[in-house]
Design a protein around this motif. Structure first.
Motif, PDB file in Angstrom:
ATOM      1  N   PHE A  35      34.063  86.986  27.546  1.00  9.83           N
ATOM      2  CA  PHE A  35      33.653  85.787  28.264  1.00  9.83           C
ATOM      3  C   PHE A  35      32.298  86.039  28.896  1.00  9.83           C
ATOM      4  O   PHE A  35      32.123  86.993  29.643  1.00  9.83           O
ATOM      5  CB  PHE A  35      34.693  85.470  29.352  1.00  9.83           C
ATOM      6  CG  PHE A  35      34.539  84.106  29.982  1.00  9.83           C
ATOM      7  CD1 PHE A  35      35.430  83.080  29.702  1.00  9.83           C
ATOM      8  CD2 PHE A  35      33.496  83.855  30.871  1.00  9.83           C
ATOM      9  CE1 PHE A  35      35.286  81.826  30.281  1.00  9.83           C
ATOM     10  CE2 PHE A  35      33.342  82.599  31.451  1.00  9.83           C
ATOM     11  CZ  PHE A  35      34.244  81.578  31.163  1.00  9.83           C
ATOM     12  N   GLY A  36      31.335  85.202  28.582  1.00  4.83           N
ATOM     13  CA  GLY A  36      29.993  85.386  29.134  1.00  4.83           C
ATOM     14  C   GLY A  36      29.701  84.364  30.214  1.00  4.83           C
ATOM     15  O   GLY A  36      30.102  83.218  30.106  1.00  4.83           O
ATOM     16  N   ILE A 198      28.132  89.160  32.662  1.00  9.77           N
ATOM     17  CA  ILE A 198      27.135  88.202  33.129  1.00  9.77           C
ATOM     18  C   ILE A 198      25.803  88.615  32.538  1.00  9.77           C
ATOM     19  O   ILE A 198      25.534  89.799  32.311  1.00  9.77           O
ATOM     20  CB  ILE A 198      27.044  88.150  34.675  1.00  9.77           C
ATOM     21  CG1 ILE A 198      26.540  89.457  35.247  1.00  9.77           C
ATOM     22  CG2 ILE A 198      28.374  87.754  35.279  1.00  9.77           C
ATOM     23  CD1 ILE A 198      26.145  89.340  36.682  1.00  9.77           C
ATOM     24  N   THR A 199      24.991  87.624  32.225  1.00 11.61           N
ATOM     25  CA  THR A 199      23.723  87.899  31.565  1.00 11.61           C
ATOM     26  C   THR A 199      22.783  86.713  31.761  1.00 11.61           C
ATOM     27  O   THR A 199      23.224  85.610  32.060  1.00 11.61           O
ATOM     28  CB  THR A 199      23.939  88.160  30.061  1.00 11.61           C
ATOM     29  OG1 THR A 199      22.688  88.511  29.476  1.00 11.61           O
ATOM     30  CG2 THR A 199      24.489  86.932  29.353  1.00 11.61           C
ATOM     31  N   HIS A 200      21.492  86.988  31.626  1.00  7.29           N
ATOM     32  CA  HIS A 200      20.567  85.861  31.554  1.00  7.29           C
ATOM     33  C   HIS A 200      19.986  85.766  30.147  1.00  7.29           C
ATOM     34  O   HIS A 200      19.100  84.976  29.884  1.00  7.29           O
ATOM     35  CB  HIS A 200      19.460  86.004  32.617  1.00  7.29           C
ATOM     36  CG  HIS A 200      18.589  87.202  32.404  1.00  7.29           C
ATOM     37  ND1 HIS A 200      18.842  88.413  33.012  1.00  7.29           N
ATOM     38  CD2 HIS A 200      17.495  87.384  31.639  1.00  7.29           C
ATOM     39  CE1 HIS A 200      17.930  89.292  32.620  1.00  7.29           C
ATOM     40  NE2 HIS A 200      17.113  88.696  31.790  1.00  7.29           N
ATOM     41  N   GLN A 201      20.522  86.615  29.238  1.00  4.84           N
ATOM     42  CA  GLN A 201      19.999  86.656  27.873  1.00  4.84           C
ATOM     43  C   GLN A 201      20.893  85.847  26.934  1.00  4.84           C
ATOM     44  O   GLN A 201      22.046  86.212  26.692  1.00  4.84           O
ATOM     45  CB  GLN A 201      19.956  88.109  27.377  1.00  4.84           C
ATOM     46  CG  GLN A 201      19.050  89.011  28.197  1.00  4.84           C
ATOM     47  CD  GLN A 201      19.252  90.471  27.835  1.00  4.84           C
ATOM     48  OE1 GLN A 201      20.342  91.022  27.996  1.00  4.84           O
ATOM     49  NE2 GLN A 201      18.203  91.100  27.334  1.00  4.84           N
ATOM     50  N   MET A 202      20.333  84.794  26.372  1.00  8.92           N
ATOM     51  CA  MET A 202      21.099  83.960  25.448  1.00  8.92           C
ATOM     52  C   MET A 202      21.561  84.754  24.231  1.00  8.92           C
ATOM     53  O   MET A 202      22.637  84.511  23.690  1.00  8.92           O
ATOM     54  CB  MET A 202      20.235  82.767  25.022  1.00  8.92           C
ATOM     55  CG  MET A 202      20.978  81.708  24.251  1.00  8.92           C
ATOM     56  SD  MET A 202      22.532  81.193  25.015  1.00  8.92           S
ATOM     57  CE  MET A 202      21.936  80.004  26.170  1.00  8.92           C
ATOM     58  N   GLU A 203      20.754  85.763  23.807  1.00  9.06           N
ATOM     59  CA  GLU A 203      21.149  86.571  22.638  1.00  9.06           C
ATOM     60  C   GLU A 203      22.518  87.213  22.851  1.00  9.06           C
ATOM     61  O   GLU A 203      23.297  87.358  21.909  1.00  9.06           O
ATOM     62  CB  GLU A 203      20.163  87.720  22.383  1.00  9.06           C
ATOM     63  CG  GLU A 203      18.710  87.344  22.292  1.00  9.06           C
ATOM     64  CD  GLU A 203      18.048  87.399  23.657  1.00  9.06           C
ATOM     65  OE1 GLU A 203      18.150  86.354  24.372  1.00  9.06           O
ATOM     66  OE2 GLU A 203      17.469  88.413  24.031  1.00  9.06           O
ATOM     67  N   VAL A 204      22.792  87.585  24.095  1.00 10.81           N
ATOM     68  CA  VAL A 204      24.064  88.257  24.379  1.00 10.81           C
ATOM     69  C   VAL A 204      25.217  87.284  24.124  1.00 10.81           C
ATOM     70  O   VAL A 204      26.209  87.625  23.479  1.00 10.81           O
ATOM     71  CB  VAL A 204      24.094  88.767  25.843  1.00 10.81           C
ATOM     72  CG1 VAL A 204      25.473  89.294  26.201  1.00 10.81           C
ATOM     73  CG2 VAL A 204      23.032  89.826  26.040  1.00 10.81           C
ATOM     74  N   VAL A 205      25.052  86.069  24.626  1.00 14.27           N
ATOM     75  CA  VAL A 205      26.098  85.061  24.428  1.00 14.27           C
ATOM     76  C   VAL A 205      26.273  84.786  22.941  1.00 14.27           C
ATOM     77  O   VAL A 205      27.389  84.746  22.423  1.00 14.27           O
ATOM     78  CB  VAL A 205      25.734  83.763  25.184  1.00 14.27           C
ATOM     79  CG1 VAL A 205      26.723  82.659  24.857  1.00 14.27           C
ATOM     80  CG2 VAL A 205      25.679  84.028  26.680  1.00 14.27           C
ATOM     81  N   LYS A 206      25.145  84.627  22.248  1.00 15.46           N
ATOM     82  CA  LYS A 206      25.204  84.322  20.822  1.00 15.46           C
ATOM     83  C   LYS A 206      25.864  85.445  20.040  1.00 15.46           C
ATOM     84  O   LYS A 206      26.624  85.209  19.119  1.00 15.46           O
ATOM     85  CB  LYS A 206      23.784  84.101  20.282  1.00 15.46           C
ATOM     86  CG  LYS A 206      23.223  82.744  20.625  1.00 15.46           C
ATOM     87  CD  LYS A 206      22.090  82.388  19.691  1.00 15.46           C
ATOM     88  CE  LYS A 206      20.761  82.602  20.355  1.00 15.46           C
ATOM     89  NZ  LYS A 206      19.630  82.105  19.568  1.00 15.46           N
TER      90      LYS A 206
END
Lengths: 331, 225
Positions: A35-36, A198-206
């Motif tokens: 879960f991001g 938690i992240t601010h990087q969209m690549e991580v979610v993707k």
């Protein structure tokens, strides 16, 4: 696995002002998923993840991890629960004075494991993260990616039910980020470990998230399975992922429609089929194809030479073929 | 006066000088043990009870801070005299090694407390947080994270403390503890035997250099950053 209800965290600054870092956050992380939580810095992500293992005490609200209400635990109970919740950090937070093996052994030492059992478990974990040959090295001798792998091994040592990841790849270069994400994905699959990151990087979610919550200014704007959110017309996630198409106007008698294809449908020639079936030309103005985990998602901005009821018929046909659409502008 | 001299030093003074050197080492050695035994816990308390510390307790922190500053404001020579009744009660005597060690310990504890405090503050907060997240107790954080990670800094602080202590021990010696400082005053100053004065100075210089070198070496050896 993690259920957060109406969580609020208010900080008081030294000059007496109050800052609402979390403002009524509710989330549900299912067992076994990644879960991001994504959002810009200052959105409250960091407060959120630190409230889960009570590194920060929430002002109000409820946090349940595996059915246990964290906010009501006594000191010793909380420590026992924390041993079940691994955590990795942006700056790794490895103990400089300890070797790689000693770092990984730390959570086991403080839990009072016998020496021999610790030795075996540490060897197992170093094998898992591919650092067996670095067992006797000190953190200062490692690269960023290696340090984070030590962090992961240490977080997994006591066989936690949940792994919390606080911007774990934000200090790494893109290539190393990919390696760490692949490792997290593998751990998630092989051990069935629930991961909240938690992240601010969209690549991580993707790349690895099954579900996602978008946060801004202490609130959750939207949450749900990544694919569903990304392909939901008008979603914040969709807007963060794909270019904004404001300011375009259709020619008279046409409509601008944004089409989202997720999964198998993204690979099928839907647009040309619809064009043929309705005897019209479709003008493609912009488009993007992306992948979430291994699922392709595409978005197209098209101009359809239809308005009114005729447009509705085309849209109904698109829906029937599994394409999500949003009318951006009508001519 | 003297028939044979070594660079002007009367050889009959050599046993006195050796004895005084041994006395200084004893005085400083025992004092260091006492100072570490109290100074380290004091420094730990100063850090963990501070705002945002793992055992935050602001009233206690304020009181400790005040007492430490108070202790450090006293000139040692005044403290030495003021402590005489306490020294007699605690050590049973105010003279000799025992009489000199006690005021040395009392005087240096606040100083050592601050040295320990500043070494512990160098430990990254993230490490404490990581340990807490793993379920460490406050005691485990103190022993296994704070003190262990701060070890090079603690050694540097201890080195500074020992060297100041050698200076202080001269004064403590003068009120009955013996040692090199006492010797320098009695022979070198009061009897104008300059060579004795010079000999004690040379020994003190060597002692300080050795301790500094040893401290630096050990701190570097243990610093894995």
């Amino acid at each position: 696995m993690i259920r957060i209800e109406n969580l609020t965290k208010v900080y008081t600054t030294p000059d007496g002002r109050q800052i609402r870092a979390l403002d009524g956050v509710s989330l549900h992380v299912r067992r076994g998923e990644i879960f991001g939580v994504i959002g810009p810095s200052g959105a409250g992500k960091s407060s959120l993840i630190r409230c889960i293992n009570l590194l920060e005490r929430p002002t109000s609200g409820s946090i349940q991890v595996d059915g246990k209400e964290m906010t009501r635990l006594s000191g010793p109970e909380l420590r026992r629960e924390r041993r079940q919740i691994g955590m990795i950090f942006q700056h790794f937070n490895l103990f400089w004075s300890r070797t790689v093996a000693e770092n990984v052994a730390f959570p086991l030492e403080i839990a009072g494991w016998p020496r021999e059992k610790i030795r075996r478990r540490v060897a197992e974990l170093l094998e898992l993260v591919g650092l067996t040959d670095k067992a006797k090295a000190y953190p200062a001798q490692l690269s960023g990616g290696q340090k984070q792998r030590v962090g992961i091994a240490r977080a997994l040592a006591a066989e936690p039910k949940v792994l919390l990841s606080d911007e774990a790849t934000s200090a790494l270069d893109p290539e190393t980020t990919d390696q760490i994400l692949a490792l997290l994905r593998r751990i998630n699959r092989e051990l069935g470990l629930t991961i909240l990151l938690i992240t601010h990087q969209m690549e991580v979610v993707k790349a690895i998230c099954d579900s996602v919550a978008v946060m801004s200014q202490g609130r959750v704007l939207e949450a749900g399975p990544v694919l569903e959110l990304a392909s939901r017309p008008g979603s914040h996630l969709g807007r963060m992922l794909l270019p904004s198409w404001n300011g375009l106007t259709p020619s008279p008698g046409s409509s601008l429609v944004a089409l989202t294809f997720a999964g198998q449908v993204a690979l099928e020639p839907v647009v040309t089929r619809v064009a043929r079936d309705h005897g019209m030309d479709i003008n493609i103005l912009a488009g993007e194809l992306d992948a979430f985990g291994s699922v392709p998602v595409g978005r197209l901005l098209v101009e359809l030479p239809r308005v009114g009821e005729e447009l509705q018929a085309v849209l109904a046909d698109l829906s029937a073929r599994g394409v999500r659409w949003e009318v951006v502008a009508r001519g | 006066m003297a028939e044979q001299t070594i660079l002007g030093l009367d050889p009959s003074r050599i046993p006195d000088i050796l004895t005084a050197t041994w006395e200084t080492l004893l005085m400083v050695g025992w004092a260091v043990l006492g100072i570490l035994a109290f100074g380290i816990p004091l420094g730990v308390l100063l850090v963990v009870t501070d705002t945002g510390g793992i055992l935050e307790n602001r009233p206690l922190n304020r009181v400790l801070g005040f007492v430490v500053n108070l202790g450090r404001s006293f000139p040692f020579i005044i403290l030495l005299v003021a402590l005489v009744p306490v020294t007699r009660r605690v050590m049973g005597t105010t003279i000799g090694l025992r009489g000199a060690v006690f005021p040395l310990i009392v005087a240096a504890i606040p100083f050592m407390g601050r040295q320990v405090e500043s070494a512990l503050r160098e430990v990254d907060r993230g490490l404490i947080e990581a340990a807490l997240a793993m379920g460490a107790t406050p005691g485990q954080v103190i022993v296994r994270v704070l003190l262990r990670e701060a070890l090079p800094g603690l050694i540097r602080g201890t080195t500074i403390m020992i060297i100041s202590l050698i200076g202080y021990s001269a004064m403590a010696g003068a009120v009955g503890g013996g040692g090199l400082g006492d010797l320098a005053i009695r022979y070198g100053y009061m009897r104008f035997e300059t060579p004795v004065m010079i000999a004690t100075l040379i020994i003190l210089v060597i002692m300080v250099q050795l301790i500094q070198w040893l401290g630096d070496w050990l701190a570097r050896l243990l610093d894995r950053r």
